[in-house]
Motif scaffolding. Sequence first.
Motif, PDB file in Angstrom:
ATOM      1  N   ALA A 272       0.827  -1.199   0.000  1.00  0.00           N
ATOM      2  CA  ALA A 272       0.000   0.000   0.000  1.00  0.00           C
ATOM      3  C   ALA A 272       0.865   1.253   0.000  1.00  0.00           C
ATOM      4  N   ALA A 273       1.934   1.240   0.803  1.00  0.00           N
ATOM      5  CA  ALA A 273       2.810   2.410   0.902  1.00  0.00           C
ATOM      6  C   ALA A 273       3.556   2.682  -0.398  1.00  0.00           C
ATOM      7  N   SER A 274       3.875   1.620  -1.142  1.00  0.00           N
ATOM      8  CA  SER A 274       4.660   1.792  -2.370  1.00  0.00           C
ATOM      9  C   SER A 274       3.796   1.947  -3.622  1.00  0.00           C
ATOM     10  N   GLY A 275       2.494   1.656  -3.498  1.00  0.00           N
ATOM     11  CA  GLY A 275       1.621   1.694  -4.668  1.00  0.00           C
ATOM     12  C   GLY A 275       1.714   0.453  -5.527  1.00  0.00           C
ATOM     13  N   THR A 276       2.345  -0.595  -5.009  1.00  0.00           N
ATOM     14  CA  THR A 276       2.464  -1.850  -5.749  1.00  0.00           C
ATOM     15  C   THR A 276       1.106  -2.544  -5.822  1.00  0.00           C
ATOM     16  N   VAL A 277       0.701  -2.933  -7.020  1.00  0.00           N
ATOM     17  CA  VAL A 277      -0.611  -3.550  -7.239  1.00  0.00           C
ATOM     18  C   VAL A 277      -0.568  -5.036  -6.882  1.00  0.00           C
ATOM     19  N   ALA A 278      -1.610  -5.522  -6.252  1.00  0.00           N
ATOM     20  CA  ALA A 278      -1.774  -6.951  -5.977  1.00  0.00           C
ATOM     21  C   ALA A 278      -2.510  -7.587  -7.148  1.00  0.00           C
ATOM     22  N   VAL A 279      -1.822  -8.447  -7.889  1.00  0.00           N
ATOM     23  CA  VAL A 279      -2.454  -9.134  -9.022  1.00  0.00           C
ATOM     24  C   VAL A 279      -2.835 -10.542  -8.578  1.00  0.00           C
ATOM     25  N   LEU A 280      -4.119 -10.804  -8.523  1.00  0.00           N
ATOM     26  CA  LEU A 280      -4.627 -12.108  -8.118  1.00  0.00           C
ATOM     27  C   LEU A 280      -4.920 -12.943  -9.356  1.00  0.00           C
ATOM     28  N   LEU A 281      -4.654 -14.246  -9.241  1.00  0.00           N
ATOM     29  CA  LEU A 281      -4.717 -15.125 -10.411  1.00  0.00           C
ATOM     30  C   LEU A 281      -5.626 -16.318 -10.110  1.00  0.00           C
ATOM     31  N   PRO A 282      -6.941 -16.106 -10.208  1.00  0.00           N
ATOM     32  CA  PRO A 282      -7.879 -17.165  -9.813  1.00  0.00           C
ATOM     33  C   PRO A 282      -7.814 -18.406 -10.694  1.00  0.00           C
ATOM     34  N   GLY A 283      -7.340 -18.266 -11.938  1.00  0.00           N
ATOM     35  CA  GLY A 283      -7.234 -19.442 -12.806  1.00  0.00           C
ATOM     36  C   GLY A 283      -6.261 -20.465 -12.249  1.00  0.00           C
ATOM     37  N   ALA A 284      -5.079 -19.999 -11.808  1.00  0.00           N
ATOM     38  CA  ALA A 284      -4.097 -20.904 -11.216  1.00  0.00           C
ATOM     39  C   ALA A 284      -4.599 -21.462  -9.888  1.00  0.00           C
ATOM     40  N   PHE A 285      -5.253 -20.617  -9.096  1.00  0.00           N
ATOM     41  CA  PHE A 285      -5.827 -21.056  -7.819  1.00  0.00           C
ATOM     42  C   PHE A 285      -6.808 -22.202  -8.055  1.00  0.00           C
ATOM     43  N   TYR A 286      -7.663 -22.046  -9.053  1.00  0.00           N
ATOM     44  CA  TYR A 286      -8.673 -23.066  -9.377  1.00  0.00           C
ATOM     45  C   TYR A 286      -8.029 -24.317  -9.958  1.00  0.00           C
ATOM     46  N   PHE A 287      -7.124 -24.128 -10.926  1.00  0.00           N
ATOM     47  CA  PHE A 287      -6.555 -25.264 -11.654  1.00  0.00           C
ATOM     48  C   PHE A 287      -5.721 -26.155 -10.734  1.00  0.00           C
ATOM     49  N   LEU A 288      -5.045 -25.529  -9.762  1.00  0.00           N
ATOM     50  CA  LEU A 288      -4.215 -26.282  -8.821  1.00  0.00           C
ATOM     51  C   LEU A 288      -4.994 -26.732  -7.591  1.00  0.00           C
ATOM     52  N   ARG A 289      -6.280 -26.381  -7.536  1.00  0.00           N
ATOM     53  CA  ARG A 289      -7.155 -26.743  -6.421  1.00  0.00           C
ATOM     54  C   ARG A 289      -6.546 -26.295  -5.084  1.00  0.00           C
ATOM     55  N   GLU A 290      -6.120 -25.037  -5.072  1.00  0.00           N
ATOM     56  CA  GLU A 290      -5.528 -24.467  -3.868  1.00  0.00           C
ATOM     57  C   GLU A 290      -6.590 -24.243  -2.790  1.00  0.00           C
ATOM     58  N   THR A 291      -6.150 -24.170  -1.572  1.00  0.00           N
ATOM     59  CA  THR A 291      -7.064 -23.905  -0.455  1.00  0.00           C
ATOM     60  C   THR A 291      -6.654 -22.673   0.353  1.00  0.00           C
ATOM     61  N   GLN A 292      -5.448 -22.168   0.117  1.00  0.00           N
ATOM     62  CA  GLN A 292      -4.975 -20.977   0.820  1.00  0.00           C
ATOM     63  C   GLN A 292      -5.382 -19.745   0.013  1.00  0.00           C
ATOM     64  N   TYR A 293      -6.285 -18.950   0.562  1.00  0.00           N
ATOM     65  CA  TYR A 293      -6.799 -17.784  -0.148  1.00  0.00           C
ATOM     66  C   TYR A 293      -5.900 -16.571   0.072  1.00  0.00           C
ATOM     67  N   PRO A 294      -5.746 -15.705  -0.928  1.00  0.00           N
ATOM     68  CA  PRO A 294      -5.054 -14.439  -0.680  1.00  0.00           C
ATOM     69  C   PRO A 294      -5.779 -13.669   0.426  1.00  0.00           C
TER      70      PRO A 294
END
Length: 401
Positions: A272-294
């Motif tokens: 937040a302090a640096s203005g760096t954008v958080a890019v979330l990638l739901p396709g990889a989350f879904y395809f790998l069947r991840e359970t840890q949410y951002p």
Amino acid sequence: MKKLWTNCHIATMQNGDYSIIENAAIVTLGPHIHWIGPQKNVPVDDYAETIDLNAAWVTPGLIDCHTHSVFGGNRSVEFEKRLQGISYAEIAASGGGIASTVRATREASEAELLNAALKRVLCLLKDGVTTIEIKSGYGLDYENERKMLRVIRQIADALPMTVRSTCLAAHALAPEYQGRSDAYIEYICNEMLPKLAQEGLVDAVDAFCEHLAFSPAQVERVFKTAQHLNLPVKLHAEQLSSLGGSSLAARYHALSADHLEFMTEDDAKAMAASGTVAVLLPGAFYFLRETQYPPLDSLHKHGVRIALSSDLNPGTSPTLSLRLMLNMGSTLFRLTPEQALAAVTINAAFALGLQDTHGSLEQGKFADFIAWDIEHPSEIVYWLGGDLSKRIIRHGTEVSF
């Protein structure tokens, strides 16, 4: 040449929300927006052309800010094996995984890589994507990274899209450097990056900060080289574990840190302090069947801009629809449709450093917009699959297929 685009409603997205103008019109002058506002206030002028948009909802052209669209072969057979119970470790040990994509990419000619990539990127264009970022990272030596980056530049020449090229040589350890990761990082910093930058093939530099890839110290070496070359940086961070990569990215004022499933609240504060954008990638989350949410609560709490992207790649997100990622961003990560649309327009523009020219519909920005045959902008996120009826305008000219 001024064109008048009439009879529409507009979600300008300029404030990170819909920012709606109903009963609106747009005046374009060449590739730029000359005027935008209520149709009743259209400036009197001698327009070269007037285009009726038939009460469409107009949004900015979509921006896919994280893709690996150029690669040889595919890994559909591995996908089938994993579903049959064979582990990724077993697949990798038999020569599969990213090593197989590196092999196929090295073996492919420039023309073969271009033809294959154009088919994939064309799917995204037809889905409403007018700006895309494409990474290298399957060559892992100078000649093959150069080949990939040259193909990315050729995609920009072949399709009516804005294409940003990112060097991801620090994606995985090159096979020639097994057991010598520090030496490979030195090769990237001393040879690869300076040469590729000098050739004008690189718009940004990325790396993969993870136990199975490169350490924060190694990534920092890459970032320092990019900084010396006046190239902005991005980072694959916190996908599988928490190494503080997103905070490292923030210290170097990275355009974005991407994935972020294991990031901490301190990471969110730093971004937040640096203005760096958080890019979330739901396709990889879904395809790998991840359970840890951002940690969405932390991102929202500290006001970090959130972008969504397809992460189009052969191993973990073989995704050909950014619009599908909008729905997944809402259903999996609980973004509202308004937040999801901002995530592939104005916030994605920030993730590429293009916020002054792309991502929202404002006077002076590029006239990249989509006229959707829908009743409300939320429909862009709501519908699963299919091809929503639309007109795609890029730099003030309608795209035909």
